[in-house]
Design a protein around this motif. Structure first.
Motif, PDB file in Angstrom:
ATOM      1  N   GLN A   1       2.410   1.728  -3.467  1.00  0.00           N
ATOM      2  CA  GLN A   1       1.377   2.133  -4.415  1.00  0.00           C
ATOM      3  C   GLN A   1       0.996   3.601  -4.211  1.00  0.00           C
ATOM      4  O   GLN A   1       0.807   4.344  -5.162  1.00  0.00           O
ATOM      5  N   TYR A   2       0.909   4.024  -2.969  1.00  0.00           N
ATOM      6  CA  TYR A   2       0.606   5.424  -2.664  1.00  0.00           C
ATOM      7  C   TYR A   2       1.696   6.336  -3.217  1.00  0.00           C
ATOM      8  O   TYR A   2       1.405   7.352  -3.854  1.00  0.00           O
ATOM      9  N   ARG A   3       2.951   5.968  -2.983  1.00  0.00           N
ATOM     10  CA  ARG A   3       4.069   6.789  -3.461  1.00  0.00           C
ATOM     11  C   ARG A   3       4.109   6.828  -4.994  1.00  0.00           C
ATOM     12  O   ARG A   3       4.372   7.854  -5.588  1.00  0.00           O
TER      13      ARG A   3
ATOM     14  N   SER B   1       1.548   6.400  -7.045  1.00  0.00           N
ATOM     15  CA  SER B   1       0.408   7.214  -7.502  1.00  0.00           C
ATOM     16  C   SER B   1       0.709   8.695  -7.339  1.00  0.00           C
ATOM     17  O   SER B   1       0.395   9.505  -8.217  1.00  0.00           O
ATOM     18  N   GLN B   2       1.312   9.041  -6.238  1.00  0.00           N
ATOM     19  CA  GLN B   2       1.659  10.435  -5.980  1.00  0.00           C
ATOM     20  C   GLN B   2       2.652  10.933  -7.025  1.00  0.00           C
ATOM     21  O   GLN B   2       2.493  12.021  -7.573  1.00  0.00           O
TER      22      GLN B   2
ATOM     23  N   LEU C   1       0.826  -1.212   0.000  1.00  0.00           N
ATOM     24  CA  LEU C   1       0.000   0.000   0.000  1.00  0.00           C
ATOM     25  C   LEU C   1       0.858   1.259   0.000  1.00  0.00           C
ATOM     26  O   LEU C   1       0.560   2.231  -0.708  1.00  0.00           O
ATOM     27  N   TRP C   2       1.920   1.266   0.767  1.00  0.00           N
ATOM     28  CA  TRP C   2       2.801   2.430   0.839  1.00  0.00           C
ATOM     29  C   TRP C   2       3.463   2.686  -0.516  1.00  0.00           C
ATOM     30  O   TRP C   2       3.503   3.812  -0.993  1.00  0.00           O
TER      31      TRP C   2
END
Length: 161
Positions: free
Chosen positions: A46-48, A50-51, A43-44
């Motif tokens: 993927q978040y980075r 996406s950002q 999740l971390w």
């Protein structure tokens, strides 16, 4: 041989249940802890990712818009040069800015200038409004008559020249 009495049987059953609970909790911990760690890490990342992707897209859009604005801005001098190239328009601008003639002459100069500004506005379709301001920031003449006499002193384009 020793015989086990009825009092020892519940104790053994209790120890077995206790040992079974400890083993169950430990096995669940060993099974769920890596799963939870991998999920959080995924999740971390993927978040980075996406950002970073959003920032890259916004940067791309900003670069494209900057190019469009620069292209539009570079085409403006040609339009304005064509407007000012007419000697009658230049004379009208000078006379209106000086304003030392009678009202009848100023009305004539104003009419010539407004007609030229309207033609320039409609031919290029690059301007919403074309106006002439004096050194104090007041609109002397405009293609939008309601703006005449208004102060542009606080506007950024006037302050930056």
């Amino acid at each position: 041989m020793t015989s086990t009495g009825p009092a020892e049987q519940p104790l053994r059953a209790s120890r077995r249940a206790n040992l079974r609970d400890i083993l169950l909790r430990t096995s669940l911990l060993f099974a769920l802890l890596p799963l939870l760690s991998v999920s959080i890490l995924t999740l971390w990342r993927q978040y980075r990712s996406s950002q970073a992707q959003v920032v890259a897209q916004l940067t791309s859009v900003a670069t494209l818009k900057e190019y469009q604005v620069n292209t539009w801005f570079d085409s403006l001098p040609v339009e304005l040069d064509m407007l000012v190239a007419n000697p009658g328009v230049r004379a009208s601008m000078a006379e209106l800015l000086v304003g030392q003639h009678n009202e009848f002459m100023l009305t004539g100069w104003r009419t010539i200038l407004v007609d030229s500004l309207l033609v320039s506005k409609s031919s290029g379709q690059k301007f919403d409004e074309v106006f002439l301001i004096d050194m104090n920031g007041l609109v002397v003449v405009s293609t939008e008559p309601v703006h005449e006499g208004h102060s542009m002193k606080e506007e950024r384009f006037f302050q930056e020249g």
